[in-house]
Design a protein around this motif. Structure first.
Motif, PDB file in Angstrom:
ATOM      1  N   GLN A 269     -12.763  26.891 -16.518  1.00  0.00           N
ATOM      2  CA  GLN A 269     -13.210  26.372 -15.231  1.00  0.00           C
ATOM      3  C   GLN A 269     -14.833  26.640 -14.762  1.00  0.00           C
ATOM      4  O   GLN A 269     -15.376  25.747 -14.512  1.00  0.00           O
ATOM      5  N   LYS A 270     -15.075  27.730 -15.570  1.00  0.00           N
ATOM      6  CA  LYS A 270     -16.621  27.941 -15.381  1.00  0.00           C
ATOM      7  C   LYS A 270     -17.420  26.738 -16.250  1.00  0.00           C
ATOM      8  O   LYS A 270     -18.474  26.365 -16.023  1.00  0.00           O
ATOM      9  N   THR A 271     -17.067  26.700 -17.364  1.00  0.00           N
ATOM     10  CA  THR A 271     -17.848  25.915 -18.290  1.00  0.00           C
ATOM     11  C   THR A 271     -17.700  24.482 -17.746  1.00  0.00           C
ATOM     12  O   THR A 271     -18.775  23.733 -18.031  1.00  0.00           O
ATOM     13  N   LEU A 272     -16.625  23.794 -17.341  1.00  0.00           N
ATOM     14  CA  LEU A 272     -16.483  22.492 -17.095  1.00  0.00           C
ATOM     15  C   LEU A 272     -16.721  22.410 -15.429  1.00  0.00           C
ATOM     16  O   LEU A 272     -16.968  21.135 -15.024  1.00  0.00           O
ATOM     17  N   GLY A 273     -16.946  23.397 -14.822  1.00  0.00           N
ATOM     18  CA  GLY A 273     -17.057  23.324 -13.366  1.00  0.00           C
ATOM     19  C   GLY A 273     -16.011  22.588 -12.690  1.00  0.00           C
ATOM     20  O   GLY A 273     -16.125  21.953 -11.724  1.00  0.00           O
ATOM     21  N   ILE A 274     -14.737  22.922 -12.937  1.00  0.00           N
ATOM     22  CA  ILE A 274     -13.563  22.548 -12.304  1.00  0.00           C
ATOM     23  C   ILE A 274     -12.561  23.639 -11.884  1.00  0.00           C
ATOM     24  O   ILE A 274     -12.709  24.654 -12.120  1.00  0.00           O
ATOM     25  N   SER A 275     -11.705  23.131 -10.998  1.00  0.00           N
ATOM     26  CA  SER A 275     -10.734  24.093 -10.405  1.00  0.00           C
ATOM     27  C   SER A 275      -9.274  23.521 -10.987  1.00  0.00           C
ATOM     28  O   SER A 275      -9.052  22.412 -10.565  1.00  0.00           O
ATOM     29  N   LEU A 276      -8.749  24.535 -11.608  1.00  0.00           N
ATOM     30  CA  LEU A 276      -7.172  23.697 -12.335  1.00  0.00           C
ATOM     31  C   LEU A 276      -6.316  23.882 -10.956  1.00  0.00           C
ATOM     32  O   LEU A 276      -6.633  24.709 -10.141  1.00  0.00           O
ATOM     33  N   PRO A 277      -5.242  23.052 -11.089  1.00  0.00           N
ATOM     34  CA  PRO A 277      -4.272  23.308  -9.953  1.00  0.00           C
ATOM     35  C   PRO A 277      -3.276  24.069 -10.112  1.00  0.00           C
ATOM     36  O   PRO A 277      -2.954  24.655 -11.292  1.00  0.00           O
ATOM     37  N   ASP A 278      -2.760  24.297  -8.993  1.00  0.00           N
ATOM     38  CA  ASP A 278      -1.549  25.429  -8.899  1.00  0.00           C
ATOM     39  C   ASP A 278      -0.213  24.850  -9.639  1.00  0.00           C
ATOM     40  O   ASP A 278      -0.076  23.614  -9.451  1.00  0.00           O
ATOM     41  N   TRP A 279       0.435  25.630 -10.395  1.00  0.00           N
ATOM     42  CA  TRP A 279       1.661  25.155 -10.896  1.00  0.00           C
ATOM     43  C   TRP A 279       2.585  24.295  -9.902  1.00  0.00           C
ATOM     44  O   TRP A 279       3.220  23.391 -10.307  1.00  0.00           O
ATOM     45  N   LYS A 280       2.588  24.921  -8.619  1.00  0.00           N
ATOM     46  CA  LYS A 280       3.772  24.226  -7.873  1.00  0.00           C
ATOM     47  C   LYS A 280       3.263  22.961  -7.297  1.00  0.00           C
ATOM     48  O   LYS A 280       3.847  21.819  -7.396  1.00  0.00           O
ATOM     49  N   GLU A 281       2.036  22.787  -7.331  1.00  0.00           N
ATOM     50  CA  GLU A 281       1.371  21.272  -6.935  1.00  0.00           C
ATOM     51  C   GLU A 281       1.633  20.168  -8.058  1.00  0.00           C
ATOM     52  O   GLU A 281       1.877  19.319  -7.784  1.00  0.00           O
ATOM     53  N   SER A 282       1.465  20.960  -9.316  1.00  0.00           N
ATOM     54  CA  SER A 282       1.385  20.040 -10.553  1.00  0.00           C
ATOM     55  C   SER A 282       3.039  19.607 -10.589  1.00  0.00           C
ATOM     56  O   SER A 282       3.316  18.664 -11.064  1.00  0.00           O
ATOM     57  N   LEU A 283       3.896  20.494 -10.597  1.00  0.00           N
ATOM     58  CA  LEU A 283       5.234  20.359 -10.480  1.00  0.00           C
ATOM     59  C   LEU A 283       5.670  19.101  -9.446  1.00  0.00           C
ATOM     60  O   LEU A 283       6.330  18.118  -9.924  1.00  0.00           O
ATOM     61  N   LYS A 284       5.283  19.436  -8.310  1.00  0.00           N
ATOM     62  CA  LYS A 284       5.429  18.176  -7.080  1.00  0.00           C
ATOM     63  C   LYS A 284       5.066  17.020  -7.572  1.00  0.00           C
ATOM     64  O   LYS A 284       5.828  16.025  -7.390  1.00  0.00           O
ATOM     65  N   SER A 285       4.019  16.847  -8.087  1.00  0.00           N
ATOM     66  CA  SER A 285       3.314  15.579  -8.576  1.00  0.00           C
ATOM     67  C   SER A 285       4.198  14.921  -9.671  1.00  0.00           C
ATOM     68  O   SER A 285       4.441  13.888  -9.685  1.00  0.00           O
ATOM     69  N   PHE A 286       4.691  15.903 -10.496  1.00  0.00           N
ATOM     70  CA  PHE A 286       5.346  15.361 -11.756  1.00  0.00           C
ATOM     71  C   PHE A 286       6.716  14.659 -11.458  1.00  0.00           C
ATOM     72  O   PHE A 286       7.082  13.665 -11.790  1.00  0.00           O
ATOM     73  N   ILE A 287       7.266  15.448 -10.363  1.00  0.00           N
ATOM     74  CA  ILE A 287       8.714  14.984 -10.043  1.00  0.00           C
ATOM     75  C   ILE A 287       8.513  13.769  -9.101  1.00  0.00           C
ATOM     76  O   ILE A 287       9.558  12.910  -9.127  1.00  0.00           O
TER      77      ILE A 287
END
Ligand SMILES: NC(=O)c1ccc[n+]([C@@H]2O[C@H](COP(=O)([O-])OP(=O)(O)OC[C@H]3O[C@@H](n4cnc5c(N)ncnc54)[C@H](OP(=O)(O)O)[C@@H]3O)[C@@H](O)[C@H]2O)c1
Length: 298
Positions: A269-287
């Motif tokens: 996250q520090k190297t790329l300057g990004i914030s990874l998503p929370d697992w719940k958010e990712s599951l919701k968008s998957f389904i």
């Protein structure tokens, strides 16, 4: 052009999709150009303008690996060595995918990249050997360790549990293994960012990085959330299915699983300057995506 090896697998398919969506030219190979055959790999690259190589090909059947050691070692250690050697020869960066299974699961707080590796099964052992082979063959490498992956085009825990809940009155799920489920989209987006930076001539330090979604849960917690999201999306035909927790000891498998495999993601996250998503958010968008494959839950 980016070359994705293992492009027909669950993660490889998503990486190709993400690259294409972002207008990055890519080509892919799978078993048609075996990673066990250096000349075949070299022959494929010859005459093409390859600028970056990503490897997703691997021996991923964790339980079967326990009794198929030589083949698992060939695919997980010798294959990556061949690719790394070729990447060095043609002068391009090599990004290889590894796993939380290189650790023994005895940690109790998120595991950093420099924590000592200590695999507890053949899959983890051979993946650890693969990490070493890559580093021995080329300096321009990225090794991304990930965990608990699910993607639209592959057999995975999310599809399996929805199908199971639709077929049974109750399911038992282990509640003493902690980790973080990870949507292939998250990992593919990180890989895209590394590639974009490198192709633009920006520096991304070589090394090992941990990449998963954020959060820390058990498979039992994951199943409860899958149940909720699948019900909301109208995929759960049997809403009365009961999800019961159990211990790993009640569910014996040929390969031992790490009890704790939450990876510390601060470095990426520090190297790329990004914030990874929370697992719940990712599951919701998957389904809730049009890419969700309903045939896999029937
Ligand atoms: N899935 C997870 O939960 C998870 C967790 C942590 C890390 N990982 C790592 O993530 C990476 C991608 O995993 P995945 O789940 O996407 O795997 P996958 O779906 O099994 O994909 C691997 C691909 O490699 C292909 N392959 C097999 N032998 C080959 C060879 N000799 N030459 C070229 N290709 C070959 C496979 O073909 P066949 O299917 O025809 O054999 C398959 O298409 C792997 O490195 C894995 O270790 C996965």
């Amino acid at each position: 052009m980016v070359w994705v090896i293992g492009n027909k697998g669950m993660l490889g398919t998503q990486i190709c999709r993400t690259l294409k969506e972002n207008k990055i030219e890519c080509t892919g190979t799978d078993c048609d150009v075996s990673i066990l055959d250096f000349s075949a790999l070299e022959g494929f690259a010859s005459g093409k303008d390859i600028s970056f190589i990503v490897n997703c090909a691997a021996y991923t059947a964790v339980d079967k690996a326990e009794s198929d050691v030589d083949f698992a070692r060939a695919l997980n250690a010798d294959g990556p060595r061949n690719i790394a050697r070729l990447a060095k020869k043609i002068g391009v960066p090599f990004l290889h995918i590894s796993t939380d299974y290189v650790f023994d699961g005895s940690a109790s707080s998120p595991i950093s990249e420099d924590a000592p590796i200590k695999p507890i099964g053949v899959y983890g052992e051979t993946k650890a050997e693969g990490e070493k082979s890559v580093q021995e063959e080329t300096g321009d490498f990225y090794i991304l360790r990930t965990a608990w992956l699910y993607g639209w085009s592959g057999k995975n825990f999310v599809y399996t549990m929805i199908r199971a809940m639709n077929m049974r009155d109750s399911v038992k799920v282990v509640n003493d293994q902690r980790g973080t489920p990870t949507n292939c989209v998250t990992l593919a987006s990180v890989i895209l960012k590394i590639i974009e930076n490198r192709l633009a001539g920006k520096n991304v330090p070589n090394g090992i990085y941990h990449v998963t979604d954020l959060g820390e849960i058990t498979w039992f917690d994951f199943t409860n959330e899958i149940k909720k999201e699948a019900a909301d999306a109208g995929f759960l035909l049997n809403k009365d299915c009961v999800v019961n927790p159990c211990d790993t000891s009640e569910y014996p498998t040929p390969a031992k699983r790490p009890a704790y495999s939450v990876l510390d993601k601060s470095k990426i996250q520090k190297t790329l300057g990004i914030s990874l998503p929370d697992w719940k958010e990712s599951l919701k968008s998957f389904i809730n995506s049009a890419l969700f494959d309903k045939t896999r839950i029937e």
